[in-house]
Design an enzyme around this catalytic site. Structure first.
Site, mmCIF file in Angstrom:
data_model
loop_
_atom_site.group_PDB
_atom_site.id
_atom_site.type_symbol
_atom_site.label_atom_id
_atom_site.label_comp_id
_atom_site.label_asym_id
_atom_site.label_seq_id
_atom_site.Cartn_x
_atom_site.Cartn_y
_atom_site.Cartn_z
ATOM 1 N N SER A 144 0.847 -1.191 0.000
ATOM 2 C CA SER A 144 0.000 0.000 0.000
ATOM 3 C C SER A 144 0.879 1.236 0.000
ATOM 4 O O SER A 144 2.016 1.204 0.493
ATOM 5 C CB SER A 144 -0.896 0.021 1.245
ATOM 6 O OG SER A 144 -1.541 1.276 1.393
ATOM 7 N N TYR A 157 -1.988 -0.888 10.658
ATOM 8 C CA TYR A 157 -2.011 -1.188 9.222
ATOM 9 C C TYR A 157 -0.739 -0.724 8.519
ATOM 10 O O TYR A 157 -0.098 -1.485 7.777
ATOM 11 C CB TYR A 157 -3.228 -0.505 8.597
ATOM 12 C CG TYR A 157 -3.338 -0.627 7.101
ATOM 13 C CD1 TYR A 157 -3.800 -1.800 6.508
ATOM 14 C CD2 TYR A 157 -2.996 0.443 6.266
ATOM 15 C CE1 TYR A 157 -3.918 -1.900 5.128
ATOM 16 C CE2 TYR A 157 -3.112 0.343 4.894
ATOM 17 C CZ TYR A 157 -3.572 -0.834 4.326
ATOM 18 O OH TYR A 157 -3.680 -0.937 2.958
#
Length: 257
Positions: A144, A157
């Site tokens: 990401s 995350y």
């Protein structure tokens, strides 16, 4: 210069997509099937996988739980028993849970570590020996743009995705000389169930179909670093060149968090 061998034709290639029941994984599976690839679709939901593969002779559903190493090994064995050689593995499965310092939850953080990081290692354990034996093929891991630097609400995350950046870079150094491609895939905001609950502005939000197009385009070019949408991902990369004070100020300013 392409760091991996470009892919000019998907006909006859077997692509195993782990995390294919929805979002980017599902859209990528559909796109590769349209382009002539054999596609193995894996995720936990066997019913969704079966529905996606219905009427598709070049698609095979193989359910698994990425957090269970034995489950991933069984899935790989099932593909091989079917007579398909795995040419490319795309590890798309992942989870997201917003978390800040005042809402830290160790149990949830460990779930994300199991899914986003340890799950990738479970996949490597199952496929690396096969790829090395073949001396060909490739592996792509969806990380990401959140891995580029610290962001609000990404206390658990973000670090899992930053670890995947390091992991794929190290994998490339090991595998490229052996003729095996490695792809680091960094999406920005994509409209999926994972982002549906976000209560903040998501710049350059993409559909899963647009994300799949960008992902496959990067594979075909032979890119190592596949990131999209570029106007957003490149902006985040440039931010990391700023001194920390300026970086923190800009992130707070843009996110309002």
């Amino acid at each position: 210069m392409a760091l991996n061998k470009p892919i000019s034709d998907w006909q006859g290639r077997c692509v195993w997509i782990i995390g294919a029941s929805s979002g980017i994984g599902e859209a990528t599976a559909r796109l590769l099937l349209e382009r002539g690839a054999q596609v193995v679709l894996s995720a936990r939901r066997a019913d969704l996988l079966g529905a996606l593969c219905a009427g598709q002779p070049r698609a095979m559903p193989v359910p698994l739980d990425i957090t269970d190493a034995a489950s991933v090994h069984r899935a790989r064995s099932a593909i091989q028993a079917h007579g398909w050689r795995i040419d490319l593995v795309l590890v798309v499965a992942g989870g997201y849970h917003p978390m800040r310092a005042d809402s830290f939850n160790l149990e949830q953080a460990n779930r994300l570590l199991d899914l986003n990081l340890r799950g990738v290692y479970n996949c490597l354990d199952a496929v690396l020996p096969e790829l090395l034996k073949q001396g060909a093929g490739g592996i792509g891991v969806v990380a990401s743009v959140a891995g580029y630097g610290g962001l609000p609400k990404a206390l658990a995350y973000g670090p899992t995705k930053a670890a995947l950046l390091n992991l794929t870079e190290t994998l490339y150094l090991d595998l490229a000389p052996r003729g095996i491609g490695v792809y680091q895939i960094n999406p920005g905001f994509v409209a999926t169930s994972l982002t549906a609950g976000n209560d903040f502005a998501m710049p350059a939000l993409m559909t899963p179909e647009a994300a799949a197009q960008a992902l496959v385009r990067g594979l075909e070019r032979g890119d190592f670093h596949i990131h999209f949408p570029r106007r957003f991902s490149n902006s985040l990369r440039l931010l990391r060149l700023l001194p920390y004070g300026a970086y923190f100020w800009l992130v707070r300013k843009v996110t309002g968090l």
